[in-house]
Write a protein that holds these residues in place. Structure first.
Motif, PDB file in Angstrom:
ATOM      1  N   VAL A 182      -6.249   2.381  -2.645  1.00  0.00           N
ATOM      2  CA  VAL A 182      -5.795   3.279  -2.630  1.00  0.00           C
ATOM      3  C   VAL A 182      -6.415   4.396  -1.686  1.00  0.00           C
ATOM      4  CG1 VAL A 182      -5.751   5.114  -4.211  1.00  0.00           C
ATOM      5  CG2 VAL A 182      -4.858   2.845  -4.783  1.00  0.00           C
ATOM      6  N   GLY A 183      -6.196   4.908  -1.129  1.00  0.00           N
ATOM      7  CA  GLY A 183      -7.659   5.693  -0.555  1.00  0.00           C
ATOM      8  C   GLY A 183      -6.413   7.029   0.544  1.00  0.00           C
ATOM      9  N   ILE A 184      -6.887   8.206   0.963  1.00  0.00           N
ATOM     10  CA  ILE A 184      -6.630   8.916   1.186  1.00  0.00           C
ATOM     11  C   ILE A 184      -5.307   9.281   1.524  1.00  0.00           C
ATOM     12  CG2 ILE A 184      -7.046  11.064   2.899  1.00  0.00           C
ATOM     13  CD1 ILE A 184      -9.894  10.640   2.403  1.00  0.00           C
ATOM     14  N   SER A 185      -4.903   8.044   2.677  1.00  0.00           N
ATOM     15  CA  SER A 185      -3.806   8.322   3.822  1.00  0.00           C
ATOM     16  C   SER A 185      -2.560   7.849   2.184  1.00  0.00           C
ATOM     17  CB  SER A 185      -3.877   7.467   4.547  1.00  0.00           C
ATOM     18  OG  SER A 185      -4.592   7.805   5.730  1.00  0.00           O
ATOM     19  N   ASN A 186      -2.875   7.168   1.118  1.00  0.00           N
ATOM     20  CA  ASN A 186      -1.478   6.842   0.067  1.00  0.00           C
ATOM     21  C   ASN A 186      -1.804   6.916  -1.542  1.00  0.00           C
ATOM     22  OD1 ASN A 186      -3.863   5.225  -0.499  1.00  0.00           O
ATOM     23  ND2 ASN A 186      -2.104   3.122  -0.654  1.00  0.00           N
ATOM     24  N   VAL A 187      -2.362   8.325  -1.367  1.00  0.00           N
ATOM     25  CA  VAL A 187      -2.607   8.086  -2.538  1.00  0.00           C
ATOM     26  C   VAL A 187      -1.353   8.411  -3.309  1.00  0.00           C
ATOM     27  CG1 VAL A 187      -3.638  10.000  -2.338  1.00  0.00           C
ATOM     28  CG2 VAL A 187      -4.409   8.888  -4.843  1.00  0.00           C
ATOM     29  N   GLU A 188      -0.532   9.618  -2.095  1.00  0.00           N
ATOM     30  CA  GLU A 188       0.533  10.268  -3.223  1.00  0.00           C
ATOM     31  C   GLU A 188       1.787   9.163  -2.976  1.00  0.00           C
ATOM     32  OE1 GLU A 188      -0.072  13.026  -4.874  1.00  0.00           O
ATOM     33  OE2 GLU A 188      -2.819  12.927  -3.698  1.00  0.00           O
ATOM     34  N   ARG A 189       1.449   8.003  -2.325  1.00  0.00           N
ATOM     35  CA  ARG A 189       2.919   7.983  -1.929  1.00  0.00           C
ATOM     36  C   ARG A 189       3.088   6.312  -2.822  1.00  0.00           C
ATOM     37  NH1 ARG A 189       5.648  11.192  -0.631  1.00  0.00           N
ATOM     38  NH2 ARG A 189       7.606   9.382  -0.393  1.00  0.00           N
ATOM     39  N   ASP A 236       0.968  -1.250  -0.287  1.00  0.00           N
ATOM     40  CA  ASP A 236       0.314  -0.335  -0.216  1.00  0.00           C
ATOM     41  C   ASP A 236       0.458   1.576  -0.203  1.00  0.00           C
ATOM     42  OD1 ASP A 236      -2.091  -1.321  -0.338  1.00  0.00           O
ATOM     43  OD2 ASP A 236      -2.473  -1.329   1.646  1.00  0.00           O
ATOM     44  N   GLY A 237       1.430   1.662  -0.510  1.00  0.00           N
ATOM     45  CA  GLY A 237       2.613   2.864  -1.057  1.00  0.00           C
ATOM     46  C   GLY A 237       4.313   2.582  -0.922  1.00  0.00           C
ATOM     47  N   ASP A 238       4.969   3.268  -0.243  1.00  0.00           N
ATOM     48  CA  ASP A 238       6.679   2.713  -0.113  1.00  0.00           C
ATOM     49  C   ASP A 238       6.533   2.621   1.467  1.00  0.00           C
ATOM     50  OD1 ASP A 238       5.487   5.121   1.071  1.00  0.00           O
ATOM     51  OD2 ASP A 238       7.677   6.731   0.715  1.00  0.00           O
ATOM     52  N   ARG A 239       7.499   2.453   1.825  1.00  0.00           N
ATOM     53  CA  ARG A 239       7.839   1.621   2.859  1.00  0.00           C
ATOM     54  C   ARG A 239       7.180   2.586   4.291  1.00  0.00           C
ATOM     55  NH1 ARG A 239      12.775   2.656   2.879  1.00  0.00           N
ATOM     56  NH2 ARG A 239      13.331   0.738   2.133  1.00  0.00           N
ATOM     57  N   ASP A 240       7.059   3.871   3.912  1.00  0.00           N
ATOM     58  CA  ASP A 240       6.531   4.879   5.793  1.00  0.00           C
ATOM     59  C   ASP A 240       5.219   3.996   5.570  1.00  0.00           C
ATOM     60  OD1 ASP A 240       9.127   4.931   6.710  1.00  0.00           O
ATOM     61  OD2 ASP A 240       9.621   6.821   6.409  1.00  0.00           O
ATOM     62  N   THR A 241       4.827   4.937   4.529  1.00  0.00           N
ATOM     63  CA  THR A 241       3.148   5.035   3.795  1.00  0.00           C
ATOM     64  C   THR A 241       2.280   3.051   4.623  1.00  0.00           C
ATOM     65  OG1 THR A 241       3.359   6.237   2.634  1.00  0.00           O
ATOM     66  CG2 THR A 241       1.293   5.467   2.588  1.00  0.00           C
ATOM     67  N   HIS A 242       3.027   2.601   3.420  1.00  0.00           N
ATOM     68  CA  HIS A 242       2.859   0.730   3.748  1.00  0.00           C
ATOM     69  C   HIS A 242       2.411   0.591   4.863  1.00  0.00           C
ATOM     70  CE1 HIS A 242       2.214  -3.280   2.929  1.00  0.00           C
ATOM     71  NE2 HIS A 242       3.772  -3.975   4.077  1.00  0.00           N
ATOM     72  N   ASP A 243       3.532   0.633   6.313  1.00  0.00           N
ATOM     73  CA  ASP A 243       3.676   0.111   7.267  1.00  0.00           C
ATOM     74  C   ASP A 243       2.970   0.696   7.636  1.00  0.00           C
ATOM     75  OD1 ASP A 243       5.772  -1.724   6.623  1.00  0.00           O
ATOM     76  OD2 ASP A 243       7.689   0.133   7.920  1.00  0.00           O
ATOM     77  N   LYS A 244       2.525   2.006   7.736  1.00  0.00           N
ATOM     78  CA  LYS A 244       1.797   2.446   8.577  1.00  0.00           C
ATOM     79  C   LYS A 244      -0.202   1.645   8.547  1.00  0.00           C
ATOM     80  CE  LYS A 244       3.285   6.662   8.696  1.00  0.00           C
ATOM     81  NZ  LYS A 244       3.652   8.907   9.053  1.00  0.00           N
ATOM     82  N   MET A 245      -0.069   1.158   7.578  1.00  0.00           N
ATOM     83  CA  MET A 245      -1.279   1.271   6.619  1.00  0.00           C
ATOM     84  C   MET A 245      -1.607  -0.426   6.582  1.00  0.00           C
ATOM     85  SD  MET A 245      -2.086   3.616   3.383  1.00  0.00           S
ATOM     86  CE  MET A 245      -3.246   2.762   3.207  1.00  0.00           C
ATOM     87  N   ARG A 246      -0.163  -0.888   7.183  1.00  0.00           N
ATOM     88  CA  ARG A 246      -0.530  -1.582   7.213  1.00  0.00           C
ATOM     89  C   ARG A 246       0.521  -3.636   8.106  1.00  0.00           C
ATOM     90  NH1 ARG A 246      -3.533  -4.994   3.481  1.00  0.00           N
ATOM     91  NH2 ARG A 246      -1.980  -7.418   3.558  1.00  0.00           N
ATOM     92  N   THR A 259       0.006  -7.335  13.854  1.00  0.00           N
ATOM     93  CA  THR A 259      -1.089  -7.273  15.164  1.00  0.00           C
ATOM     94  C   THR A 259      -0.226  -6.533  16.521  1.00  0.00           C
ATOM     95  OG1 THR A 259      -1.114  -9.385  15.215  1.00  0.00           O
ATOM     96  CG2 THR A 259      -2.305  -9.289  14.067  1.00  0.00           C
ATOM     97  N   SER A 260       1.668  -6.619  16.322  1.00  0.00           N
ATOM     98  CA  SER A 260       2.445  -6.010  17.384  1.00  0.00           C
ATOM     99  C   SER A 260       2.841  -4.655  17.325  1.00  0.00           C
ATOM    100  CB  SER A 260       3.684  -7.309  17.148  1.00  0.00           C
ATOM    101  OG  SER A 260       4.401  -7.101  16.223  1.00  0.00           O
ATOM    102  N   GLY A 261       2.272  -4.271  15.209  1.00  0.00           N
ATOM    103  CA  GLY A 261       2.643  -2.679  15.608  1.00  0.00           C
ATOM    104  C   GLY A 261       4.129  -3.119  14.665  1.00  0.00           C
ATOM    105  N   GLY A 262       4.494  -3.973  14.716  1.00  0.00           N
ATOM    106  CA  GLY A 262       5.959  -4.460  13.492  1.00  0.00           C
ATOM    107  C   GLY A 262       5.546  -3.860  12.416  1.00  0.00           C
ATOM    108  N   ARG A 263       6.959  -3.495  11.594  1.00  0.00           N
ATOM    109  CA  ARG A 263       6.717  -3.073  10.084  1.00  0.00           C
ATOM    110  C   ARG A 263       6.915  -4.327   9.318  1.00  0.00           C
ATOM    111  NH1 ARG A 263       9.087   1.828   8.945  1.00  0.00           N
ATOM    112  NH2 ARG A 263       9.114   3.869  10.550  1.00  0.00           N
ATOM    113  N   THR A 264       6.316  -4.156   7.865  1.00  0.00           N
ATOM    114  CA  THR A 264       6.009  -4.997   7.099  1.00  0.00           C
ATOM    115  C   THR A 264       6.571  -5.225   5.899  1.00  0.00           C
ATOM    116  OG1 THR A 264       3.416  -4.799   6.520  1.00  0.00           O
ATOM    117  CG2 THR A 264       4.348  -5.757   9.069  1.00  0.00           C
ATOM    118  N   PHE A 265       7.068  -3.968   5.275  1.00  0.00           N
ATOM    119  CA  PHE A 265       7.465  -3.595   4.056  1.00  0.00           C
ATOM    120  C   PHE A 265       8.421  -4.258   3.471  1.00  0.00           C
ATOM    121  CE2 PHE A 265       9.483  -0.727   0.680  1.00  0.00           C
ATOM    122  CZ  PHE A 265       8.585  -0.479  -0.099  1.00  0.00           C
TER     123      PHE A 265
END
Length: 550
Positions: free
Chosen positions: A292-299, A249-259, A262-268
């Motif tokens: 694609v949604g509001i939070s990641n459309v630009e990334r 769902d986007g570049d590293r930081d955007t994807h890691d926030k959206m996906r 469950t522990s909160g860890g990064r996945t990208f």
């Protein structure tokens, strides 16, 4: 006139070769063969023709039933518009005989007595009722190690895995299909690789049975790719899993926030590392779905650059496609606030799709080859089996026991429930917007779930991107083939405003479809059902109700 994309053509990837091949085929088609046959007395233009005007006065002409695409010169475009104003016409009404031949050959002109809607319906029903094949979407677990806020299953997922008795029942279900010629398996979840032992065991047994009985077997998996290591990918590939759908769902930081985990860890990074290894070690095809949604459309643009930096396009069969974040169930969480308007999404996605093609992550823009809405939910030979043995018609209800159609332990009753009848009685041909739609032969309603279970006031409406970007996609295909130039695009032809394929679905049109389905189901079951019961699900639908008044 250039007829560069005719029905049945196998177009090459290179534009020049495609145009040359198509030209030869057109010449062959127009050349008389044997005794001349009498032409139909009268013709009319196809109801599924979609003209796209160009800035220089020429036009592209696309037919959604035959998928024919031709380029009309300015003079031919005027002649076509004259024919459109006549209703039906005879051969004597067309001075340019080559134009008439091309229109007839591409299905742009049909006999005046031809009922094209009836032809499309016959094709749809035949596809829906096709025998000899079986598609099973199997969820070995609905558990997931990701916490995606917009997930239609919600965040409170069960953790149980499929038990051996459910696996045995699936095998028995397949064996009971005596006329089976082809079996297709889609592994699904939750995250299906959290139940990979069930995948391996069931795959081995199903493949052995199919091979012994000369039944064609194929498989794919929808996974978040966290567990898709090189070893797991190899294990899947040996079990004939030939494709993987992975959401990014986007570049590293955007994807890691959206996906996140469950522990909160990064996945990208782990997902991309696993994709690289799977492409390097196996011949599997991997398709990245970008929600694609509001939070990641630009990334999403930067994400494509990340893919290019990892040389994913050169590593194997890797592709990208974009889908809108939309609420399809009451459990869809942040999807209710994340979703862009469909107009905004489709404006934004055009540039992303173009860049994906430039980077080699997508091929030439191509219309669907069949009905895009003919998924397991619409097909008579498709089922979704949850880990507990519940059977559904749509994977978007697999998390909700109240929407089940039956149990794998009672296969003879899978078509008896009210939920099952809702699916069997739904058809896009009961919906006025679908019936009038010019892309109906490609779409087929697109998403039966949204017509049956969605609350039109809250959930996403149907209509695929082709409905929103009809002219843009037709033009993109012609441009990819080198037949038109970018400067020939006419801004006023933008589909969001021009609506070349007709009106789109609305809350009112969906409510009318739900009312029609409930009316048909009430007649079949001899009980009256209303929309409130529909949203409650099985507990309300299956209890005895007052008989329908005569």
């Amino acid at each position: 006139m250039l007829d560069f994309d005719t029905p049945g053509n196998g177009l090459a990837d290179e534009a020049g070769e495609a145009v040359e091949t198509a030209a030869r085929q057109v010449q062959a088609r127009l050349r008389p063969r044997g005794p001349a046959r009498p032409a139909a007395a009268r013709y009319r233009l196809s109801r599924y023709d979609i003209p796209v005007r160009l800035a220089d006065g020429a036009a592209l002409l696309f037919n959604a039933r035959t998928r024919s695409l031709i380029l009309l010169s300015e003079g031919e475009a005027w002649a076509y518009r004259d024919l459109a104003g006549q209703g039906d016409f005879g051969t004597a009404d067309v001075a340019d005989r080559l134009l008439l031949q091309a229109l007839i050959g591409g299905g742009h002109a049909v006999g005046a007595g031809v009922d094209e809607l009836a032809l499309v319906r016959q094709s749809y029903e035949a596809t829906r009722a096709a025998k000899g094949s079986l598609t099973l979407t199997i969820a070995p677990t609905m558990a997931c190690n990701f916490a995606c806020g917009y997930c239609f299953q919600g965040l409170n997922k069960p953790t149980k895995k499929m038990t051996p008795d459910v696996q045995d029942a699936i095998i028995d279900f397949v064996k009971a299909k005596k006329d089976l010629k082809a079996l297709s398996i889609i592994w699904y979840g939750g995250e299906p690789l959290m139940g990979r032992d069930s995948i391996f065991r069931l795959s081995d047994r199903l493949i052995a049975y199919c091979d012994k009985n000369k039944i064609a077997y194929s498989a794919g998996i929808v996974s978040n790719a966290w567990f898709l290591t090189a070893e797991t990918a190899a294990q899947l590939h040996t079990r004939r899993v030939r494709w993987v759908q992975v959401t990014i769902d986007g570049d590293r930081d955007t994807h890691d926030k959206m996906r996140p985990l469950t522990s909160g860890g990064r996945t990208f990074d782990r997902i991309l590392d696993n994709i690289e290894q799977a492409l390097d070690e196996t011949a599997m095809s991997i398709q990245a779905r970008v929600n694609v949604g509001i939070s990641n459309v630009e990334r999403a643009d930067a994400m494509l650059d990340d893919f290019a930096a990892r040389r994913l396009g050169q590593r194997g069969n890797f592709g990208v496609y974009f889908a809108p974040i939309e609420a399809s169930t009451p459990e869809s969480g942040s999807a209710f606030t994340e979703k862009l308007s469909r107009a905004d999404f489709n404006r934004k996605v055009l540039a992303l799709e173009g860049k994906a093609r430039q980077l080699g992550f997508a091929g030439i823009q191509t219309p669907p080859s069949g009905f895009s809405g003919m998924c397991v939910a619409a097909s008579n030979s498709g089922y979704v089996v949850a880990g507990n043995g519940d059977v559904h018609k749509c994977w978007e209800t697999a998390h909700d026991p109240s929407k089940r159609t039956g149990s794998i332990f009672e296969p003879s009753r899978l078509h008896d429930s009210v939920n099952a009848t809702l699916w069997s009685q739904w058809t896009p041909f009961d919906n006025a917007t679908c019936r009038d739609c010019k892309i109906l032969p490609m779409c087929g309603g697109f998403c039966a779930h949204r017509f049956i279970y969605a609350d039109p006031e809250e959930a996403a409406l149907p209509c695929p991107s082709w409905k929103w970007n009809t002219a843009e996609y037709v033009f993109a295909r012609a441009k990819d083939l080198g037949v038109v130039r970018e400067d020939q695009w006419l801004a006023s032809e933008a589909t969001v405003e021009a609506k070349q394929s007709g009106e789109r679905q609305s809350a009112a049109s969906l409510q009318a479809s739900q009312a029609r389905v409930l009316e048909k189901v009430s007649e079949l079951h001899g009980r009256r059902f209303d929309r409130d019961q529909l949203f409650v699900g099985e507990t309300a639908l299956e209890r005895a109700e007052a008989p329908v008044a005569p």
